[in-house]
Design a protein around this motif. Sequence first.
Motif, PDB file in Angstrom:
ATOM      1  N   GLN A  17      -0.135  -2.420  -8.088  1.00  0.00           N
ATOM      2  CA  GLN A  17      -0.380  -3.020  -6.764  1.00  0.00           C
ATOM      3  C   GLN A  17       0.550  -2.325  -5.788  1.00  0.00           C
ATOM      4  O   GLN A  17       1.767  -2.447  -5.889  1.00  0.00           O
ATOM      5  CB  GLN A  17      -0.112  -4.530  -6.830  1.00  0.00           C
ATOM      6  N   GLY A  18      -0.029  -1.540  -4.885  1.00  0.00           N
ATOM      7  CA  GLY A  18       0.794  -0.780  -3.934  1.00  0.00           C
ATOM      8  C   GLY A  18       1.564  -1.698  -2.993  1.00  0.00           C
ATOM      9  O   GLY A  18       1.133  -2.822  -2.711  1.00  0.00           O
ATOM     10  N   GLY A  19       2.703  -1.228  -2.508  1.00  0.00           N
ATOM     11  CA  GLY A  19       3.480  -1.982  -1.535  1.00  0.00           C
ATOM     12  C   GLY A  19       2.645  -2.276  -0.302  1.00  0.00           C
ATOM     13  O   GLY A  19       1.912  -1.406   0.170  1.00  0.00           O
ATOM     14  N   TYR A  22       4.113  -7.469   4.533  1.00  0.00           N
ATOM     15  CA  TYR A  22       3.780  -8.895   4.676  1.00  0.00           C
ATOM     16  C   TYR A  22       2.718  -9.391   3.688  1.00  0.00           C
ATOM     17  O   TYR A  22       2.114 -10.430   3.898  1.00  0.00           O
ATOM     18  CB  TYR A  22       3.405  -9.255   6.125  1.00  0.00           C
ATOM     19  N   VAL A  23       2.474  -8.620   2.627  1.00  0.00           N
ATOM     20  CA  VAL A  23       1.601  -9.072   1.533  1.00  0.00           C
ATOM     21  C   VAL A  23       2.382  -8.994   0.219  1.00  0.00           C
ATOM     22  O   VAL A  23       2.268  -9.871  -0.634  1.00  0.00           O
ATOM     23  CB  VAL A  23       0.329  -8.179   1.420  1.00  0.00           C
ATOM     24  N   GLY A  24       3.205  -7.938   0.097  1.00  0.00           N
ATOM     25  CA  GLY A  24       3.923  -7.690  -1.151  1.00  0.00           C
ATOM     26  C   GLY A  24       5.155  -8.566  -1.314  1.00  0.00           C
ATOM     27  O   GLY A  24       6.286  -8.084  -1.307  1.00  0.00           O
ATOM     28  N   LEU A  71       9.757   1.208  -1.214  1.00  0.00           N
ATOM     29  CA  LEU A  71      10.664   1.635  -0.145  1.00  0.00           C
ATOM     30  C   LEU A  71       9.889   2.602   0.747  1.00  0.00           C
ATOM     31  O   LEU A  71       9.583   3.728   0.330  1.00  0.00           O
ATOM     32  CB  LEU A  71      11.860   2.380  -0.734  1.00  0.00           C
ATOM     33  N   THR A  72       9.541   2.151   1.933  1.00  0.00           N
ATOM     34  CA  THR A  72       8.807   3.009   2.859  1.00  0.00           C
ATOM     35  C   THR A  72       9.806   3.623   3.835  1.00  0.00           C
ATOM     36  O   THR A  72      10.513   2.892   4.541  1.00  0.00           O
ATOM     37  CB  THR A  72       7.735   2.197   3.617  1.00  0.00           C
ATOM     38  N   PHE A  73       9.872   4.952   3.831  1.00  0.00           N
ATOM     39  CA  PHE A  73      10.834   5.636   4.709  1.00  0.00           C
ATOM     40  C   PHE A  73      10.152   5.982   6.022  1.00  0.00           C
ATOM     41  O   PHE A  73       9.236   6.802   6.067  1.00  0.00           O
ATOM     42  CB  PHE A  73      11.367   6.901   4.023  1.00  0.00           C
ATOM     43  N   ASN A 196      -3.982   2.694  -8.274  1.00  0.00           N
ATOM     44  CA  ASN A 196      -3.132   1.904  -7.386  1.00  0.00           C
ATOM     45  C   ASN A 196      -4.059   1.218  -6.377  1.00  0.00           C
ATOM     46  O   ASN A 196      -4.864   1.889  -5.730  1.00  0.00           O
ATOM     47  CB  ASN A 196      -2.155   2.851  -6.664  1.00  0.00           C
ATOM     48  N   LEU A 197      -3.959  -0.092  -6.285  1.00  0.00           N
ATOM     49  CA  LEU A 197      -4.838  -0.832  -5.381  1.00  0.00           C
ATOM     50  C   LEU A 197      -4.022  -1.545  -4.313  1.00  0.00           C
ATOM     51  O   LEU A 197      -2.976  -2.132  -4.615  1.00  0.00           O
ATOM     52  CB  LEU A 197      -5.644  -1.907  -6.125  1.00  0.00           C
ATOM     53  N   GLY A 198      -4.538  -1.479  -3.077  1.00  0.00           N
ATOM     54  CA  GLY A 198      -3.916  -2.209  -1.983  1.00  0.00           C
ATOM     55  C   GLY A 198      -4.843  -3.321  -1.525  1.00  0.00           C
ATOM     56  O   GLY A 198      -4.730  -4.467  -1.957  1.00  0.00           O
TER      57      GLY A 198
HETATM   58  C1  LIG Z   1      -2.227  -4.551   4.674  1.00  0.00           C
HETATM   59  C2  LIG Z   1      -1.648  -3.306   4.053  1.00  0.00           C
HETATM   60  C3  LIG Z   1      -0.305  -3.030   4.246  1.00  0.00           C
HETATM   61  C4  LIG Z   1       0.266  -1.896   3.659  1.00  0.00           C
HETATM   62  N1  LIG Z   1       1.613  -1.667   3.811  1.00  0.00           N
HETATM   63  C5  LIG Z   1       2.182  -0.608   3.174  1.00  0.00           C
HETATM   64  C6  LIG Z   1       3.597  -0.405   3.239  1.00  0.00           C
HETATM   65  O1  LIG Z   1       4.325  -1.156   3.887  1.00  0.00           O
HETATM   66  N2  LIG Z   1       4.114   0.663   2.572  1.00  0.00           N
HETATM   67  C7  LIG Z   1       3.314   1.517   1.839  1.00  0.00           C
HETATM   68  O2  LIG Z   1       3.847   2.437   1.223  1.00  0.00           O
HETATM   69  N3  LIG Z   1       1.973   1.350   1.775  1.00  0.00           N
HETATM   70  C8  LIG Z   1       1.404   0.313   2.400  1.00  0.00           C
HETATM   71  N4  LIG Z   1       0.039   0.115   2.288  1.00  0.00           N
HETATM   72  C9  LIG Z   1      -0.774   1.044   1.472  1.00  0.00           C
HETATM   73  C10 LIG Z   1      -1.009   0.511   0.052  1.00  0.00           C
HETATM   74  O3  LIG Z   1       0.184   0.437  -0.678  1.00  0.00           O
HETATM   75  C11 LIG Z   1      -1.978   1.422  -0.735  1.00  0.00           C
HETATM   76  O4  LIG Z   1      -1.451   2.735  -0.818  1.00  0.00           O
HETATM   77  C12 LIG Z   1      -3.355   1.477  -0.093  1.00  0.00           C
HETATM   78  O5  LIG Z   1      -3.735   0.210   0.363  1.00  0.00           O
HETATM   79  C13 LIG Z   1      -4.382   1.982  -1.091  1.00  0.00           C
HETATM   80  O6  LIG Z   1      -5.650   1.993  -0.523  1.00  0.00           O
HETATM   81  P1  LIG Z   1      -6.721   0.790  -0.700  1.00  0.00           P
HETATM   82  O7  LIG Z   1      -6.361  -0.200   0.340  1.00  0.00           O
HETATM   83  O8  LIG Z   1      -8.029   1.463  -0.467  1.00  0.00           O
HETATM   84  O9  LIG Z   1      -6.576   0.239  -2.086  1.00  0.00           O
HETATM   85  C14 LIG Z   1      -0.550  -1.004   2.894  1.00  0.00           C
HETATM   86  C15 LIG Z   1      -1.917  -1.294   2.737  1.00  0.00           C
HETATM   87  C16 LIG Z   1      -2.462  -2.425   3.297  1.00  0.00           C
HETATM   88  C17 LIG Z   1      -3.938  -2.693   3.084  1.00  0.00           C
END
Ligand SMILES: Cc1cc2nc3c(=O)[nH]c(=O)nc-3n(C[C@H](O)[C@H](O)[C@H](O)COP(=O)(O)O)c2cc1C
Length: 323
Positions: A17-19, A22-24, A71-73, A196-198
């Motif tokens: 589960q990608g970062g 405000y969701v993670g 950790l998002t830079f 990896n799913l967001g």
């Molecule tokens: C609402 C939202 C917030 C996100 N915030 C971040 C973040 O703060 N840092 C980061 O590295 N990726 C962030 N992402 C990217 C996700 O970690 C992931 O790489 C991406 O959602 C994958 O694509 P998908 O949405 O098609 O699964 C965010 C994605 C979404 C949908």
Amino acid sequence: METKITQLLDIEHPIIQGGMHYVGFAELAAAVSNAGGLGIITALTQGTPEKLEREIVKCKTLTNKPFGVNLTFLPSLDQPDYAGLVDVIIKEGVKVVETAGNNPQKWLPKLQENSIKVIHKCTSVRHALKAQDIGCDAVSVDGFECGGHPGEDDIPNFILLPRAADELTIPFVASGGMADGRSLVAALALGAEGINLGTRFIATQEAPVHDNVKEALLAATELDTKLVMRPLRNTERVLSNAAAKRLLEKEAALGENIKFQDIISEVAGVYPKVMQEGQIDEGVWSCGMVAGLINDLPTVRSLIDKIMQQAELIIADRLSTAS
Ligand SMILES: Cc1cc2nc3c(=O)[nH]c(=O)nc-3n(C[C@H](O)[C@H](O)[C@H](O)COP(=O)(O)O)c2cc1C
């Protein structure tokens, strides 16, 4: 299913589960880890090292499985206390860090000396190779479809993933557009070691966001995302909402003279209003094209179980009998 990623991260299923800003939080990260994937807490959402520590401690009360921290830079002038965040990650014994944004090189020795695996998320083969060169343990390759920041190259995963497979020697996971067992099998076929799913994880029972956000994802199709901030070379794929429309109108009107200050009202401080208060038109928020494949709000465990069952069925049945 065992892959180089399940072995590297000591998890049951090759699903991360990608970062997500405000969701993670701990609730989602723990649910994903408890279901056999790797859940990730988003450090910058917590803000300070003290708050991140509290969230990690909370996650440890909810799961005894491995979980990670994102950790998002950011390129911003007003830098978060990255040194403090890294110290807390080490102190609390977190096993995996997902880095994203700028080059994570500065932090690698400290993280890896403390047995932390580093997965860098990137959107191009050249950045993936750079991550490999500086010693990252794995990369997450984010295609053009992805929610969030797809970079400026616009290469979809059907090209990006096999390109990454041809160049990389470290394991990588496919990110962007991943929804179900079909995505997992396709990602494996293209050379990835997992997915990896967001966006898909936001539409689950445990995702700690307002119901309006989940309803918006159920209503959205694959046609309902927009790319914003391209003229600022900070492209973000967001849900097509009233704020995206306002922002794109400003971009069209101001052309190449546009400055971040011109659009700040549509992007700054938006996430708590959207994710926690459910004001989904207050500003732009990341959403992937995968919204078109989201039609239910399962528990995290049932989502992950279904992904694995569908993938195993495709491999055992459809692929083995294809002639
Ligand atoms: C609402 C939202 C917030 C996100 N915030 C971040 C973040 O703060 N840092 C980061 O590295 N990726 C962030 N992402 C990217 C996700 O970690 C992931 O790489 C991406 O959602 C994958 O694509 P998908 O949405 O098609 O699964 C965010 C994605 C979404 C949908």
